[in-house]
Write an enzyme that holds these catalytic residues in place. Sequence first.
Site, mmCIF file in Angstrom:
data_model
loop_
_atom_site.group_PDB
_atom_site.id
_atom_site.type_symbol
_atom_site.label_atom_id
_atom_site.label_comp_id
_atom_site.label_asym_id
_atom_site.label_seq_id
_atom_site.Cartn_x
_atom_site.Cartn_y
_atom_site.Cartn_z
ATOM 1 N N ASP A 1 7.277 3.695 3.225
ATOM 2 C CA ASP A 1 7.621 4.611 4.053
ATOM 3 C C ASP A 1 9.152 4.646 4.586
ATOM 4 O OD1 ASP A 1 7.056 6.801 6.041
ATOM 5 O OD2 ASP A 1 6.726 5.284 7.602
ATOM 6 N N ASP B 1 0.890 -1.180 0.062
ATOM 7 C CA ASP B 1 -0.018 0.002 0.006
ATOM 8 C C ASP B 1 0.787 1.338 -0.204
ATOM 9 O OD1 ASP B 1 0.979 -0.650 2.545
ATOM 10 O OD2 ASP B 1 -1.020 -0.127 3.609
ATOM 11 N N PHE C 1 0.581 11.597 7.255
ATOM 12 C CA PHE C 1 0.009 10.155 7.640
ATOM 13 C C PHE C 1 -1.358 10.125 6.961
ATOM 14 C CE2 PHE C 1 -1.588 6.475 9.607
ATOM 15 C CZ PHE C 1 -0.453 5.851 9.958
HETATM 16 P P1 IMP Z 1 7.841 1.106 6.248
HETATM 17 O O1 IMP Z 1 8.469 -0.376 6.923
HETATM 18 O O2 IMP Z 1 8.190 1.988 7.208
HETATM 19 O O3 IMP Z 1 8.293 1.263 4.774
HETATM 20 O O4 IMP Z 1 6.500 1.006 6.445
HETATM 21 C C1 IMP Z 1 5.405 0.418 5.651
HETATM 22 C C2 IMP Z 1 3.970 0.349 6.373
HETATM 23 O O5 IMP Z 1 3.735 1.177 7.226
HETATM 24 C C3 IMP Z 1 3.056 0.273 5.160
HETATM 25 O O6 IMP Z 1 2.800 -0.919 4.558
HETATM 26 C C4 IMP Z 1 1.803 0.771 6.135
HETATM 27 O O7 IMP Z 1 1.118 -0.431 6.538
HETATM 28 C C5 IMP Z 1 2.475 1.507 7.056
HETATM 29 N N1 IMP Z 1 2.357 2.910 6.627
HETATM 30 C C6 IMP Z 1 3.467 3.799 6.735
HETATM 31 N N2 IMP Z 1 3.120 5.172 6.434
HETATM 32 C C7 IMP Z 1 1.644 5.186 6.278
HETATM 33 C C8 IMP Z 1 0.638 5.963 6.339
HETATM 34 O O8 IMP Z 1 0.795 7.269 6.000
HETATM 35 N N3 IMP Z 1 -0.606 5.734 6.696
HETATM 36 C C9 IMP Z 1 -1.103 4.295 7.073
HETATM 37 N N4 IMP Z 1 -0.008 3.380 6.948
HETATM 38 C C10 IMP Z 1 1.168 3.630 6.776
HETATM 39 MG MG MG Z 2 1.116 -2.338 5.000
#
Ligand code: IMP
Ligand code: MG
Length: 178
Positions: A102, A99, A151
Amino acid sequence: MHKDVERLYASEEEIQAMVKKLGEQITRDYEGREVLFVGVLKGCFMFMADLVRACDVTCKVDFMVVSSYGEGTVSTGAVQIVKDLSENIEGRDVIIVEDILDSGNTLNYLVRYMSERKPASIRIVTLMDKPERRTAPVKADYVGFTIPDAFVVGYGLDYQQRYRNLPYIGILKPEIYS
Ligand code: IMP
Ligand code: MG
């Protein structure tokens, strides 16, 4: 619009147009091959349902459940596999469906994890990307919306498991999580 949403980021129509575009790119790139789409639950569920319908390729689907967030808005960095792959991915052309990208922690971990299982190829498709927030060395091959550091919720994305059912993507009011 939902009362906890500060402003709309992408409407249903804008999302569908973007998904169609991603589907066309994947269809072109994988012509004549069989794709295994691996969705990262829970956030991918809506996007993946639309994306596979936008891809005119032979494909199978699989899902993983990972947890890296706890209850906050910032990744803890530790990725835990809650549900593993059901398919054997050796020799397969895998596309991981996320989705939102981040920090990159989740995908960095998943790409390394899956690489050990010797797929023919691995690519990443993400509906949204927040490049400013990246701390792990990950790049998606197909990116829908590149967004600033905010967010967002809706269209599968949650805050504390809520808002996933919103049909649009909205920026959550900061007072909800601060
Ligand atoms: P990462 O491991 O930090 O890249 O995080 C990825 C996961 O964090 C995504 O698959 C989402 O589930 C969650 N995530 C990161 N940013 C957001 C946001 O803005 N809204 C909701 N979920 C987020
Ligand atoms: Mg996710």
